[in-house]
Design a protein around this motif. Structure first.
Motif, PDB file in Angstrom:
ATOM      1  N   TYR A  30      11.809   4.440  -7.088  1.00 32.98           N
ATOM      2  CA  TYR A  30      10.562   5.043  -6.614  1.00 32.98           C
ATOM      3  C   TYR A  30      10.662   6.562  -6.629  1.00 32.98           C
ATOM      4  N   HIS A  76       1.932   1.095  -5.270  1.00 30.32           N
ATOM      5  CA  HIS A  76       2.522   2.134  -4.432  1.00 30.32           C
ATOM      6  C   HIS A  76       2.887   1.527  -3.076  1.00 30.32           C
ATOM      7  N   ARG A  77       3.764   2.205  -2.358  1.00 33.32           N
ATOM      8  CA  ARG A  77       4.064   1.806  -0.996  1.00 33.32           C
ATOM      9  C   ARG A  77       4.188   3.052  -0.137  1.00 33.32           C
ATOM     10  N   ILE A  84       8.071  -0.029   6.000  1.00 35.09           N
ATOM     11  CA  ILE A  84       7.551   0.029   4.630  1.00 35.09           C
ATOM     12  C   ILE A  84       6.215  -0.702   4.622  1.00 35.09           C
ATOM     13  N   TYR A  85       5.139   0.048   4.372  1.00 31.54           N
ATOM     14  CA  TYR A  85       3.789  -0.512   4.342  1.00 31.54           C
ATOM     15  C   TYR A  85       3.429  -0.890   2.902  1.00 31.54           C
ATOM     16  N   ARG A  86       2.943  -2.110   2.717  1.00 36.96           N
ATOM     17  CA  ARG A  86       2.487  -2.576   1.407  1.00 36.96           C
ATOM     18  C   ARG A  86       0.964  -2.452   1.377  1.00 36.96           C
ATOM     19  N   ALA A 103      -3.192  -1.897   4.805  1.00 35.72           N
ATOM     20  CA  ALA A 103      -1.789  -2.095   4.489  1.00 35.72           C
ATOM     21  C   ALA A 103      -1.185  -3.141   5.407  1.00 35.72           C
TER      22      ALA A 103
END
Length: 108
Positions: A30, A76-77, A84-86, A103
């Motif tokens: 990333y 993206h995250r 860690i937000y998805r 998210a």
């Protein structure tokens, strides 16, 4: 109108970069950019956390507001320390100066 003073959480916006691993697959890393955001939990019926069968945790939903100077995709995250937000949805907010993200955060 959104108050820019409410953007109090510093997040890392991470874009995926895939490179060939030489065996027919890819290695994912990333690239990171920093942004200020407003992170708000979304209250849903049942307490706001979804639980899946045979899963060792829960999923908590958040609404995240960022300035619109980013081009984001669902790949993206967003990272805040160990969180860690998805991203599950992206849309323009108000007069297109901000973007609103739905998210999910996986809680183990």
């Amino acid at each position: 109108m959104i108050d820019p003073g409410k953007l109090k959480t510093r997040l890392q916006v991470q874009a995926p970069v895939e490179t060939d691993d030489g065996q027919g697959g890819v290695a994912r890393s990333y690239t990171t950019t920093t942004a200020w955001a407003q992170v708000t939990p979304i209250a849903t019926r049942g307490g706001g956390a979804g639980v899946e069968a045979d899963a060792g945790g829960a999923t908590v939903k958040y609404r995240i507001l960022l300035r619109s100077n980013f081009v984001l995709t669902l790949q993206h995250r967003l990272v805040d320390g160990a969180r860690i937000y998805r991203i599950s949805a992206i849309r323009d907010a108000d007069d297109r100066r901000f973007i609103a993200l739905d998210a999910e955060l996986r809680v183990e």
